[in-house]
Design an enzyme around this catalytic site. Structure first.
Site, PDB file in Angstrom:
ATOM      1  N   ASP A 161     -32.229 -19.486  21.263  1.00  0.00           N
ATOM      2  CA  ASP A 161     -33.128 -18.369  21.532  1.00  0.00           C
ATOM      3  C   ASP A 161     -33.031 -17.036  20.480  1.00  0.00           C
ATOM      4  OD1 ASP A 161     -34.220 -19.744  23.444  1.00  0.00           O
ATOM      5  OD2 ASP A 161     -34.254 -17.917  25.343  1.00  0.00           O
ATOM      6  N   THR A 167     -28.319 -25.097  23.771  1.00  0.00           N
ATOM      7  CA  THR A 167     -28.953 -26.105  24.719  1.00  0.00           C
ATOM      8  C   THR A 167     -27.786 -27.163  23.782  1.00  0.00           C
ATOM      9  OG1 THR A 167     -30.644 -25.078  24.759  1.00  0.00           O
ATOM     10  CG2 THR A 167     -30.882 -27.207  24.674  1.00  0.00           C
ATOM     11  N   LYS A 213     -37.805 -18.351  15.364  1.00  0.00           N
ATOM     12  CA  LYS A 213     -38.215 -19.524  15.934  1.00  0.00           C
ATOM     13  C   LYS A 213     -39.658 -19.200  16.555  1.00  0.00           C
ATOM     14  CE  LYS A 213     -36.955 -20.903  20.783  1.00  0.00           C
ATOM     15  NZ  LYS A 213     -35.831 -21.587  21.740  1.00  0.00           N
TER      16      LYS A 213
END
Lengths: 425, 425
Positions: free
Chosen positions: B165, B88, B242
């Site tokens: 991720d 991202t 995460k």
């Protein structure tokens, strides 16, 4: 900002609008710059502190509002059944080996905590004596049936004692299987009752109190709120997770605030509930041909192929981030859905929700037939998929049911927006 | 108790003893009744507030102590390499589809953040452009080699930009594969750079600052600390996870406090580090015949049998509670270890440590040959097992290596006691 205690009713004026509701305790991960308000329509909203112009304290939420009618005026004690299934709450340390063994029957457990007698007339049932790592989906069915029998036999509330390891899974299963107008409380203990730091007695007292006195109409989990011995939290059975291997406050509500809290003095629910049913309804049909795969780098597509070829009918993927897996699984997943298997996506982040429309990975997975499970816990998605595939063989209907909120396990669209207002800028 | 700010050096007198150390920020799950102190020997201890008689504030921990020598007096800027792998942080929203696409090269990324020029002389390298859900163990090897090349080419620090991720898995892998005397920082973004709430620029600035100026000798992760745009946390690469699908402060240290923090003004490390090596050492041998199974009620032993029969050499079990699975898996696990497969146990509670001596389930699993992975994250146990089985074919040696702390991924015995003093009564 003026400090108002959580669980007080407040009127808040922001730079934009005026709100009335109950101030909630902050979820563990929430930003300190926001407060969370439970509105009267049941939704939570996050309000940025710096936008708040004034807060008027309308007083503590009264416990009386949330306890069963008539209780305060009558001397008779409600009938509560305690169903024992095993676990640490019924165990004691063997000082020869240092290990912990099953030791107490339901009746011994109840006798060991004399405070219970002042709360309710207790009926003890020993269903079995298992550590919860050995509890299987078939046990969920027998526990649900046992609870229903007690309710049919005029119990005004039921407590199920259970090992903590898989208590969250069983709680979710009972919630889907059993509609009840009165409280059915799951509880356990992280430390056996012969240890100074045991949470067994307090969890049991608060659970029996919740079962006897609260107006919560359904399955819930009651466990230690913190390391003090005075407060327990009431959790949604499909939102709660054991988040620490040993601490007494291991159970936490994920993606939502707890439903309420219990102390010796009172039970406070964050909202009022309308029972879904007038008398207990049992629906224990499940399909055990369901498994969960946690995605990780290096996970080979053959693991999916194996499950597809072995007759599984549903697979929960615990994916990464917003609900992703490596592209090298796509063909296997597509082959699986083509052969009628239902794939459901949850996230290994646990907190937050999957959103498979943001990245191409998610969009391809949706094209492969994967159902994005919103903000459902992976464990809840697994239990629900077993239950849903027990209700219908129709894949489309099953997919719809996975995205229907039955017991608060999933937030609806309007809720999403409110949730996000807390967390996103 | 008198309020002293975190990251101040303090002298604390309790009813029992006197301590000096650095007051840490409370971990997310820590009890409010305790404070956590980093002692000079590197260990953390928890002190109960009510036992504290006095706290003397010895002043803020100085940033200067933790930055590279000579930097403050010289005008030249250190050489930092930024290796881009995708994600991202290098993406932007496609306003036609609403999706997010890879858009920026390393050079474009660097040019888009002019602040970087005042911190370091930056060299951009585009390794590839992948979403991190597609990053596989082989990619960890190529990223590690790419970092080593930059260090050999006189970079005084390296930043690796990566999708979030699986950033935690890659961070752990680089930590095991690469010993370095200078900082190697992994970072990413939860929101693409064309969104108002993007964390891309700040994460990049703080990462480059950490790579250029900090004295941390090893791999670390630098990501947003909270929803403000002013502070990032420095995480141990083998302890970070995460923990939210969308929030910018999704990355959290589990079972330990972050290593430090970065703001525009300064870098604060909670302790001083001695480099393990004088020049970079690379050891990228891994064994990909490793998988992870998350235990759940209904998990069938045949899933274990399948992995055993398919030539896997290591299996991480993400068990329940203190490190358990259902007894119905015992025979399959025993058959697996008998055929030379290394089973390692971690806990799906994520927080806390496994302790397989408390209940009979754990003791039987140890008898079956399962290695209890202390307080290692399941994801770290997986990555480490791939690396360990790349180093040795000897099962006993591999088991020893799994329980050896290489990069802070596991707490030693003395640490255990200290940890517990925070959490247990």
């Amino acid at each position: 900002m003026k400090e108002v205690k959580p669980l007080h009713r407040v009127e808040i004026k922001t730079t934009e609008k005026k709100y009335q509701g109950v101030l909630l305790e902050r979820p563990a991960l929430a930003d300190k710059k926001y407060i969370v308000l439970k509105l009267d329509n049941g939704y939570n909203i996050g309000l940025e502190k710096k936008k708040i112009k004034s807060i008027r304290d309308l007083g503590s939420v009264k416990a009386g509002k949330h306890t069963k009618p008539g209780r305060e005026n009558k001397g008779d004690k409600p009938h509560v059944s305690v169903i024992a299934t095993g676990g640490t709450i019924a165990s004691r340390v063997d000082y020869l080996t240092g290990g912990v063994h099953s030791a107490f029957s339901a009746q011994e457990l109840i006798s060991a905590v004399p405070e219970l007698k002042s709360i309710a007339d207790i009926r003890g049932k020993q269903l079995y004596n298992k550590f919860s790592e050995n509890i299987q989906p078939g046990d969920w069915v027998s526990i649900a049936k046992s609870v229903a029998r007690e309710l049919d036999d005029k119990a005004l509330g039921v407590v199920v004692t259970h090992g903590t390891d898989t208590l969250g899974y069983t709680a979710a299963a009972l919630a889907f299987m059993l509609k009840t107008p009165v409280p059915v409380v799951l509880t356990g203990a992280q430390r056996s009752s012969d240890r100074g730091s045991s949470d067994a007695a307090l969890n049991l007292i608060h659970s029996v109190k919740t079962a006897a006195e609260s107006k919560y109409p359904g399955v819930c989990v009651v466990m230690h709120a913190n390391l003090s011995d005075d407060i327990s939290l009431i959790h949604n059975p499909a939102r709660v997770r054991k988040m620490h291997s040993s601490r007494r406050d291991a159970f936490q509500s994920v993606n939502c605030a707890p439903l309420g809290r219990v102390s010796e003095k009172e039970i406070i629910l964050h909202q009022e509930y309308t029972p879904r049913v007038n008398k207990p309804e049992l629906n224990t049909k499940i399909n055990e041909a369901v498994s969960l795969i946690k995605y990780h780098p290096g996970l080979k597509p053959q693991v999916i192929d194996y499950l597809v070829d072995s007759g599984y009918e549903g697979i929960v993927l615990e994916g990464t981030g917003l609900g992703h897996t490596s592209e090298r699984l796509f063909d296997s997943i597509k082959a699986g859905t083509d052969s009628g298997i239902l794939f459901c996506m949850s996230s290994q982040t646990l907190n937050g929700r999957v959103n498979m429309n943001v990245y191409s990975t998610g969009r391809v997975l949706i094209d492969c037939g994967v159902i994005p499970c919103a903000d459902m816990l992976p464990e809840t998605a697994l239990v629900k998929l077993m239950w849903v595939l027990g209700q219908t063989k129709n894949r489309k209907k099953a997919a719809e049911m996975m995205l229907t909120d039955y017991v608060g396990e999933i937030s609806d669209k309007s809720h999403i927006k409110d949730d996000l207002s807390v967390f996103e800028s």
